[in-house]
Each structure stands twice: as structure tokens, then as C-alpha cells.
Write an enzyme that holds these catalytic residues in place. Structure first.
Site, PDB file in Angstrom:
ATOM      1  N   LYS A 163       0.829  -1.219   0.000  1.00  0.00           N
ATOM      2  CA  LYS A 163       0.000   0.000   0.000  1.00  0.00           C
ATOM      3  C   LYS A 163       0.861   1.266   0.000  1.00  0.00           C
ATOM      4  CE  LYS A 163      -4.048  -2.012   2.284  1.00  0.00           C
ATOM      5  NZ  LYS A 163      -3.537  -3.302   2.805  1.00  0.00           N
ATOM      6  N   ILE A 217       5.164  10.224  -2.761  1.00  0.00           N
ATOM      7  CA  ILE A 217       5.514  10.768  -4.083  1.00  0.00           C
ATOM      8  C   ILE A 217       6.314   9.722  -4.872  1.00  0.00           C
ATOM      9  CG2 ILE A 217       5.490  13.177  -3.327  1.00  0.00           C
ATOM     10  CD1 ILE A 217       8.626  12.994  -3.366  1.00  0.00           C
ATOM     11  N   GLY A 218       6.326   9.886  -6.190  1.00  0.00           N
ATOM     12  CA  GLY A 218       6.967   8.902  -7.066  1.00  0.00           C
ATOM     13  C   GLY A 218       8.392   8.548  -6.681  1.00  0.00           C
TER      14      GLY A 218
HETATM   15  O1  S5P Z   1      -9.486  -2.724   1.942  1.00  0.00           O
HETATM   16  C1  S5P Z   1      -8.668  -3.568   2.297  1.00  0.00           C
HETATM   17  C2  S5P Z   1      -7.474  -3.761   1.597  1.00  0.00           C
HETATM   18  C3  S5P Z   1      -6.615  -4.777   1.991  1.00  0.00           C
HETATM   19  S1  S5P Z   1      -5.280  -5.136   0.961  1.00  0.00           S
HETATM   20  N1  S5P Z   1      -8.936  -4.366   3.354  1.00  0.00           N
HETATM   21  C4  S5P Z   1      -8.072  -5.355   3.778  1.00  0.00           C
HETATM   22  O2  S5P Z   1      -8.399  -6.059   4.738  1.00  0.00           O
HETATM   23  N2  S5P Z   1      -6.883  -5.546   3.120  1.00  0.00           N
HETATM   24  C5  S5P Z   1      -5.892  -6.554   3.579  1.00  0.00           C
HETATM   25  O3  S5P Z   1      -6.479  -7.845   3.468  1.00  0.00           O
HETATM   26  C6  S5P Z   1      -5.464  -6.389   5.028  1.00  0.00           C
HETATM   27  O4  S5P Z   1      -4.296  -5.599   5.126  1.00  0.00           O
HETATM   28  C7  S5P Z   1      -5.207  -7.831   5.454  1.00  0.00           C
HETATM   29  O5  S5P Z   1      -3.875  -8.205   5.110  1.00  0.00           O
HETATM   30  C8  S5P Z   1      -6.136  -8.658   4.602  1.00  0.00           C
HETATM   31  C9  S5P Z   1      -7.424  -9.053   5.305  1.00  0.00           C
HETATM   32  O6  S5P Z   1      -7.159  -9.864   6.400  1.00  0.00           O
HETATM   33  P1  S5P Z   1      -8.315 -10.595   7.236  1.00  0.00           P
HETATM   34  O7  S5P Z   1      -7.555 -11.309   8.303  1.00  0.00           O
HETATM   35  O8  S5P Z   1      -9.248  -9.577   7.760  1.00  0.00           O
HETATM   36  O9  S5P Z   1      -8.988 -11.562   6.272  1.00  0.00           O
END
Ligand code: S5P
Length: 275
Positions: free
Chosen positions: A97, A101-102
């Protein structure tokens, strides 16, 4: 409401719409292994994460990591993860995530202790800094054949990634072209049919998936694989605690991964009208 046209095309037939090697690899693996399941191994020990991967690897198209939560991270971890990805046939997704900045993200992606670009097929970024974030990551990742997802929506309660933010994130990806940006983390098909051209194909990956729990105490919200894949048109379901957190030891984790794989694949077949 009629289904999104992309959701009526089998994964294997969508390969021709992609040029990015990681997107092609994901779709090929999904078709070959009959799985749209990604497992998120959010444990704090790299050793334990590898044990989970050995157990679930056969059931998944992708293993998702947060390498900054491992207390014992070393390059040996990524070497073994890469070896397992070849042996058990899955793609590696470091859920970094990026959000800067680039220039900064290109350094965070290539350097430091983790050197993410050297081992992770796929990573993701927030759109909040603007298109420079895609350019910065692409500079590093594109020559290596890596792929990028933008976060168009989030699964957590109260997320600000909604409405106009989501629409503009989609547009940012579209403007960047699909050589490097292959899709989105989202809860819905944010690639609205009226906004995409013929053969313009994006992978939608949805976290917040659970067969039993409805959420946690910190804002996470869960939907079932069927809700994600059939009702919301997700291509990949991402499951963390629902699999690695199941009680009952090693065999339970393995069989829970299979249970989610079956649920995800059954939902995919239902949306294709094959049930
Ligand atoms: O909106 C999001 C985006 C991500 S990448 N909601 C999320 O839960 N995640 C990721 O997905 C979060 O960082 C975690 O690694 C995983 C969900 O984990 P869980 O244990 O709740 O299934």
C-alpha cells in the site's frame, strides 16, 4: 441489474486482453488450479508464514504478505517464498500500500531491507498522491514484469475511498495504461461497463472475506465468497484470519483453505452460468 460483461468471461479467455506478465500469470494459474483464492499470511513470524504457505499453497493462486510485520525477516525468507511459489504454483503479492511521491515510492519499492521489487510479482498503491506514484513504481517494476493494483475501495468501515475518489482512482489507472496497472483492490467492479472499451480488462481483488465472522473489533467487514464473486463481481477473494487463524492446527488450516477455494470457485462457476 445486468451482470458486468467482464464477469461473464472465463479467466482463461481474459488472458488475451493482457500484456503484463503478472496479470497473465495470475489468470493462467487461476484457470490451471481452479482457484480464485488469495491467502494473506499476516503472522508476525516469517518462519510461521512459510509454514502456512506450505499448507495452503496448493489451494491458492496468490500468497499475500505484509513483509514489514515479520520480526525475523531476512532475504532467506523471500528465497524460500520464491521457491515455494514455483513449486506450488502461485503469485506473490506484497501488500505494501504505497502512498508517497513517485521518487520516494520507487526507493521504498526497490531498496531498504525488504527490496520488494526483487521478489514480489504484484504490489499495490493508494491513488492519493496522484499519478506520480504509478510512474515511480512503474520505473522499477515494469522492467521486471511486475504488476500494480490501485486501491479503489477498502473493506474497512468508514473508508474515505468511495464515490468520486473511487471514480478518479479508476480514471488514474486508465490514463496510466494497462502495461503496469492490472487492476484494483475494491469491493465492487469499479471498472464500470460504460467507462471501459472492448477488451479493457481489469482484475478486481476483494479483501474482507469470511465464511463465519462478519467483522472484527477494528473496523474490518467481511462478506462471503459468493457475495464478493457473484454479487459484486470480484475476480480474486483475499482471505487472512479466516484461514491462517482457524483453530485445530496444521491440518485445519489446510482444509480451511480448500473450503474457501471451493466456495470461491463455485461462486465463479455460478456467475458464468455453469452451476
Ligand atoms: O481494503 C482492504 C485492503 C486490503 S489489501 N482491506 C483489507 O483487509 N486488506 C488486507 O487484506 C489487510 O491488510 C489484510 O492483510 C487482509 C485481510 O485480512 P483478514 O484477516 O481480515 O482476512
Amino acid at each position: 441489474m445486468s451482470p458486468h460483461p467482464t464477469t461473464l468471461i472465463p479467466y482463461a479467455e481474459r488472458i488475451k486482453f493482457h500484456t503484463n506478465p503478472t496479470a497473465i500469470k495470475i489468470l493462467e494459474i487461476m484457470d490451471r488450479k481452479k482457484t480464485n483464492l488469495a491467502v494473506s499470511v499476516d503472522v508476525t513470524s516469517a518462519k510461521e508464514a512459510l509454514e502456512v504457505v506450505r499448507r495452503v499453497g496448493a489451494s491458492v493462486c496468490m500468497v499475500k504478505t505484509h513483509c514489514d510485520i515479520f520480526e525475523d525477516f531476512t532475504p532467506a525468507f523471500t528465497e524460500e517464498l520464491l521457491r515455494l511459489s514455483k513449486e506450488l504454483d502461485f503469485v506473490i503479492f506484497e501488500d505494501r500500500k504505497f502512498a508517497d511521491i513517485g521518487n520516494t515510492v520507487s526507493l521504498q519499492y526497490s531498496s531498504g531491507i525488504h527490496k520488494i521489487s526483487t521478489w514480489s510479482d504484484l504490489t499495490n498503491a493508494h491513488s492519493v498522491p496522484g499519478p506520480g506514484i504509478i510512474a515511480g513504481l512503474s520505473k522499477v517494476g515494469l522492467p521486471l514484469g511486475r504488476g500494480l493494483l490501485l486501491l479503489g475501495e477498502m473493506s474497512s468501515a468508514g473508508s474515505l475511498a468511495v464515490g468520486g475518489y473511487t471514480e478518479q482512482t479508476f480514471k488514474m489507472a486508465q490514463d496510466a495504461g494497462r502495461e503496469f496497472v492490472i487492476g484494483f483492490i475494491a469491493q465492487n467492479r469499479i471498472d464500470k461497463p460504460e467507462k471501459i472499451g472492448e477488451g479493457e480488462d481489469y482484475l478486481i481483488m476483494s479483501p474482507g472475506v469470511g465464511l463465519s465472522a462478519k467483522g472484527d473489533s477494528l473496523g474490518q467487514q467481511y462478506r462471503t465468497p459468493r457475495e464478493c464473486v457473484v454479487e459484486s463481481g470480484a475476480d480474486v477473494i483475499i482471505v487472512g484470519r479466516g484461514i491462517y487463524g482457524v483453530e485445530g492446527g496444521e491440518e485445519a488450516v489446510k482444509s480451511e483453505a480448500e473450503r474457501y477455494r471451493e466456495a470461491g470457485w463455485k461462486a465463479y462457476e455460478e456467475r458464468l452460468g455453469r452451476k
